[in-house]
Design a protein around this motif. Structure first.
Motif, PDB file in Angstrom:
ATOM      1  N   ALA A  71       6.066   4.213  -6.148  1.00 31.53           N
ATOM      2  CA  ALA A  71       4.655   4.609  -6.170  1.00 31.53           C
ATOM      3  C   ALA A  71       3.777   3.479  -6.699  1.00 31.53           C
ATOM      4  O   ALA A  71       2.690   3.225  -6.177  1.00 31.53           O
ATOM      5  CB  ALA A  71       4.475   5.868  -7.029  1.00 31.53           C
ATOM      6  N   ARG A  72       4.274   2.780  -7.747  1.00 30.73           N
ATOM      7  CA  ARG A  72       3.509   1.646  -8.279  1.00 30.73           C
ATOM      8  C   ARG A  72       3.439   0.516  -7.254  1.00 30.73           C
ATOM      9  O   ARG A  72       2.400  -0.153  -7.113  1.00 30.73           O
ATOM     10  CB  ARG A  72       4.145   1.149  -9.569  1.00 30.73           C
ATOM     11  N   ALA A 111       1.017   1.438  -4.644  1.00 31.38           N
ATOM     12  CA  ALA A 111      -0.329   1.311  -5.214  1.00 31.38           C
ATOM     13  C   ALA A 111      -0.794  -0.140  -5.190  1.00 31.38           C
ATOM     14  O   ALA A 111      -1.957  -0.434  -4.892  1.00 31.38           O
ATOM     15  CB  ALA A 111      -0.335   1.844  -6.650  1.00 31.38           C
ATOM     16  N   THR A 112       0.123  -1.050  -5.507  1.00 28.92           N
ATOM     17  CA  THR A 112      -0.224  -2.475  -5.463  1.00 28.92           C
ATOM     18  C   THR A 112      -0.556  -2.898  -4.041  1.00 28.92           C
ATOM     19  O   THR A 112      -1.539  -3.606  -3.796  1.00 28.92           O
ATOM     20  CB  THR A 112       0.947  -3.322  -6.005  1.00 28.92           C
ATOM     21  N   THR A 125      -1.641  -0.991  -1.617  1.00 27.71           N
ATOM     22  CA  THR A 125      -2.921  -0.387  -1.262  1.00 27.71           C
ATOM     23  C   THR A 125      -4.086  -1.149  -1.896  1.00 27.71           C
ATOM     24  O   THR A 125      -5.102  -1.419  -1.251  1.00 27.71           O
ATOM     25  CB  THR A 125      -2.962   1.082  -1.721  1.00 27.71           C
ATOM     26  N   ALA A 126      -3.925  -1.513  -3.163  1.00 27.33           N
ATOM     27  CA  ALA A 126      -4.993  -2.219  -3.876  1.00 27.33           C
ATOM     28  C   ALA A 126      -5.243  -3.594  -3.273  1.00 27.33           C
ATOM     29  O   ALA A 126      -6.398  -4.005  -3.095  1.00 27.33           O
ATOM     30  CB  ALA A 126      -4.635  -2.352  -5.350  1.00 27.33           C
ATOM     31  N   SER A 141      -6.581   2.236  -7.231  1.00 27.20           N
ATOM     32  CA  SER A 141      -5.245   2.169  -6.643  1.00 27.20           C
ATOM     33  C   SER A 141      -4.163   2.078  -7.711  1.00 27.20           C
ATOM     34  O   SER A 141      -3.061   2.614  -7.531  1.00 27.20           O
ATOM     35  CB  SER A 141      -5.154   0.961  -5.702  1.00 27.20           C
ATOM     36  N   LYS A 142      -4.460   1.391  -8.817  1.00 28.90           N
ATOM     37  CA  LYS A 142      -3.459   1.230  -9.873  1.00 28.90           C
ATOM     38  C   LYS A 142      -3.361   2.475 -10.759  1.00 28.90           C
ATOM     39  O   LYS A 142      -2.293   2.773 -11.308  1.00 28.90           O
ATOM     40  CB  LYS A 142      -3.802   0.012 -10.734  1.00 28.90           C
ATOM     41  N   ALA A 168      -3.887   5.577  -9.660  1.00 29.17           N
ATOM     42  CA  ALA A 168      -3.418   6.703  -8.853  1.00 29.17           C
ATOM     43  C   ALA A 168      -1.968   7.109  -9.121  1.00 29.17           C
ATOM     44  O   ALA A 168      -1.680   8.307  -9.235  1.00 29.17           O
ATOM     45  CB  ALA A 168      -3.623   6.393  -7.373  1.00 29.17           C
ATOM     46  N   PRO A 169      -0.993   6.176  -9.211  1.00 29.46           N
ATOM     47  CA  PRO A 169       0.397   6.614  -9.446  1.00 29.46           C
ATOM     48  C   PRO A 169       0.576   7.412 -10.732  1.00 29.46           C
ATOM     49  O   PRO A 169       1.363   8.365 -10.767  1.00 29.46           O
ATOM     50  CB  PRO A 169       1.167   5.289  -9.487  1.00 29.46           C
ATOM     51  N   THR A 177      -3.683   5.583  -2.122  1.00 28.33           N
ATOM     52  CA  THR A 177      -2.293   5.512  -2.570  1.00 28.33           C
ATOM     53  C   THR A 177      -1.518   6.793  -2.285  1.00 28.33           C
ATOM     54  O   THR A 177      -0.431   6.745  -1.701  1.00 28.33           O
ATOM     55  CB  THR A 177      -2.235   5.154  -4.056  1.00 28.33           C
TER      56      THR A 177
END
Length: 478
Positions: A149-150, A153-154, A156-157, A331-332, A334-335, A390
Motif C-alpha cells: 500500500a505504501r 501510494a508512492t 500514485t504520488a 497520496s502518502k 492515504a495508506p 491510492t
C-alpha cells in the motif's frame, strides 16, 4: 625444471552473480518511469505558443501537439498492459522507455510541424507500453499488505506529481531555454533510467507465452483513438456537428465490435469476465469519473492565472506548487487511513475533499487574490485527489489474478486518461459556451467558474458511486 602445467588447476571460475536488488530500487525506477509518462501529458501546455511561432503550426496543428500524445497513450494502453503480462514487464518497460526517449529527441529537434506531431504520437505509444509496466513492477517487488500500500501510494504520488509539475517545468524550461527543452529534457533522464532498469530490474513474466490478441488490440486502439479524436473536436465544432458525430459514432461502433470479438476470442486481450470482479469494475468506473474532473483542474487553473490574473507561465507554475505538494501529501497519508477505515472510506473522503475544493474554486472572480483564488482551493482539490487515487489503484489491482496484473494496470490508467480526455472536452465546451466568444477577464472567469461547478457535480456523482459499489477493503489477488 618443473613445469607449472604439471600442477592441475582445480579452481573453477565462477561468473559473479548479480544480487537481487532491494525492493525500494525497483519501486524507484518504476516511479521515475511513471513520472516521465504523466509529466509529458501536461508539460507542453505552456510551451504551445512558442512551438507555434517556431514551427509555423496552425491552430488545429497546435491542438494535436497535445492530442497526438493523449490519443496514442490511451489507445495503446491495454495492448501495453497485456504485452507486459505475456512477454515480460522488464522487457516492456525497456521497450516503452526506449521509444519514449527516442521520440523525445526527435520532437525536440523537429524542424517541421509534422515531425513534432509524429514524435508526440510515438511518445504516446512508448508511454502506453511503459505505464502499465511501472505499476506491475511496483506490486511485484513488494509483498501484499501495508508495504505494498505504501509503495502504491508512492507510485500514485509520483505520477500525480508529474502531472502537477508539468506546468511549472514547462514554464521554467520555455522561459530560460526554449520550447524544445520540454522534450529534450527527457533524453538524459531516459538514458539513465534505461541503464538502471537494464541492470537492476528482474524480469517477471506471469503469462504463458501466448501471442497477443492482435485483432482485439487493433480494434480497441482504433476505437479509443477515434473516440478520443471525436472528443477533441467538440470544443471547436460542438457536440452536434458532423466532424464530431462521425468519429464519436465510429469510435463507439469499433469498441462494440471489440467487445464482440473479445467475447468469442480463445485468448482475448481483455477477458470480459474480469469485470465480474467487483473491485476491478467499480474502481475503474470511479477512476473514470475522478479523472473526468481532476484532469481539467490544471488546465483551467493555468488559463485563469495567465489569461485573467496576468501571471507569466513561470509565475503560474510557481503558483501551483502548493497544490503539487498537497497531492503528494494526500497520496502518502492515504495508506495509513486505509488501515484504519478501509479503502472505500478513504476514496470517498478524498473525493469529498476534492469536491469541496472545486466548489470553492467556482467562486473565483476576475480580481481574485492568490490565497483564496488559487492556493487554498487548489490545495483542497489536489489533496483530495491524492487521498482518492491510492485506494482506487489498490482496489483495482487487488482482485485480479497475477497473470492479469498488467492488463488491470493498463485498464486503470486507460480509465483515468480517457475520463480526463472526455472531461476536459466537455468542461471546455461548457466554459466556451458561457464565455460566448468574449475574451474579457469577466467573461473568461465566468466560463472557468462554471467548469469548476460542473466538476464538483461530477465528483459528487463519483462519491455516491464509490460508496454504493466499491468493496470496503482491498482483497488478495485471486
Amino acid at each position: 625444471m618443473t613445469s607449472m602445467l604439471e600442477v592441475p588447476d582445480t579452481t573453477v571460475t565462477r561468473t559473479p552473480r548479480r544480487s537481487t536488488p532491494p525492493p525500494w530500487l525497483a519501486v524507484a525506477l518504476a516511479c521515475a518511469g511513471q513520472f516521465l509518462v504523466v509529466l509529458d501529458i501536461s508539460v507542453v501546455n505552456v510551451a504551445l505558443p512558442s512551438m507555434r511561432a517556431g514551427l509555423g503550426l496552425s491552430g488545429q496543428g497546435l491542438q494535436w501537439v497535445v492530442n497526438a500524445y493523449a490519443i496514442a497513450f490511451a489507445g495503446f494502453m491495454l495492448l501495453g498492459g497485456r504485452a507486459g503480462d505475456l512477454y515480460g514487464r522488464k522487457r516492456m518497460f525497456l521497450l516503452g522507455l526506449g521509444l519514449f526517449t527516442l521520440a523525445s529527441l526527435v520532437g525536440g529537434l523537429a524542424q517541421d510541424g509534422w515531425q513534432l506531431l509524429l514524435a508526440r504520437a510515438v511518445q504516446g505509444l512508448g508511454a502506453a507500453v511503459l505505464a502499465p509496466s511501472t505499476l506491475t513492477i511496483v506490486t511485484s517487488a513488494v509483498s501484499e499488505g501495508a508495504a505494498r500500500a505504501r509503495a502504491i501510494a508512492t507510485w500514485t504520488a509520483v505520477g500525480a506529481g508529474g502531472g502537477a509539475a508539468g506546468g511549472f517545468v514547462g514554464g521554467a524550461l520555455t522561459d530560460t531555454l526554449s520550447w524544445r527543452w520540454v522534450l529534450l529534457i527527457n533524453v538524459p533522464i531516459g538514458v539513465v533510467l534505461l541503464a538502471g532498469a537494464a541492470w537492476w530490474l528482474a524480469e517477471g513474466r506471469a503469462g504463458d507465452g501466448r501471442r497477443l490478441d492482435l485483432p482485439g488490440a487493433l480494434l480497441v486502439t482504433a476505437g479509443l483513438g477515434t473516440l478520443a479524436y471525436g472528443i477533441s473536436q467538440t470544443e471547436a465544432e460542438g457536440w452536434t456537428a458532423t466532424p464530431t458525430l462521425v468519429p464519436l459514432l465510429a469510435g463507439l461502433a469499433l469498441i462494440a465490435l471489440f467487445l464482440l470479438v473479445e467475447a468469442r476470442a480463445k485468448a482475448p486481450l481483455m477477458p470480459l469476465g474480469l469485470f465480474r470482479v467487483r473491485s476491478v469494475s467499480s474502481a475503474n468506473a470511479a477512476m473514470f469519473l475522478s479523472g473526468a474532473a481532476m484532469f481539467s483542474m490544471w488546465f483551467f487553473m493555468t488559463l485563469y492565472a495567465q489569461n485573467v490574473l496576468g501571471y507569466t507561465p513561470l509565475a503560474a507554475g510557481f503558483a501551483l506548487v502548493p497544490s503539487s505538494l498537497a497531492v503528494v501529501v494526500g497520496s502518502k497519508v492515504a495508506p495509513r487511513l486505509m488501515r484504519l477505515a478501509g479503502a472505500r472510506a478513504v476514496a470517498v473522503l478524498g473525493t469529498f475533499v476534492a469536491m469541496t475544493g472545486f466548489a470553492w474554486q467556482s467562486t473565483m472572480t476576475a480580481d481574485g487574490t492568490y490565497l483564496t483564488a488559487i492556493m487554498f482551493p487548489g490545495i483542497l482539490m489536489m489533496l483530495g485527489g491524492g487521498l482518492a487515487g491510492t485506494p482506487l489503484a489498490a482496489l483495482a489491482t487487488s482482485g485480479a489474478a497475477p497473470e492479469e496484473a498488467g492488463l488491470v494496470s493498463g485498464l486503470i490508467n486507460t480509465s483515468r486518461t480517457m475520463g480526463g480526455s472526455l472531461g476536459l472536452a466537455v468542461l471546455s465546451t461548457i466554459a466556451a459556451t458561457r464565455m460566448g466568444g468574449s475574451t474579457t477577464p469577466e467573461a473568461l472567469t465566468e466560463g472557468y467558474a462554471l467548469s469548476f461547478r460542473t466538476g464538483a457535480v461530477v465528483l459528487a456523482a463519483g462519491m455516491v458511486l464509490m460508496w454504493l459499489w466499491l468493496p470496503r477493503r482491498a482483497t488478495a489477488a485471486r
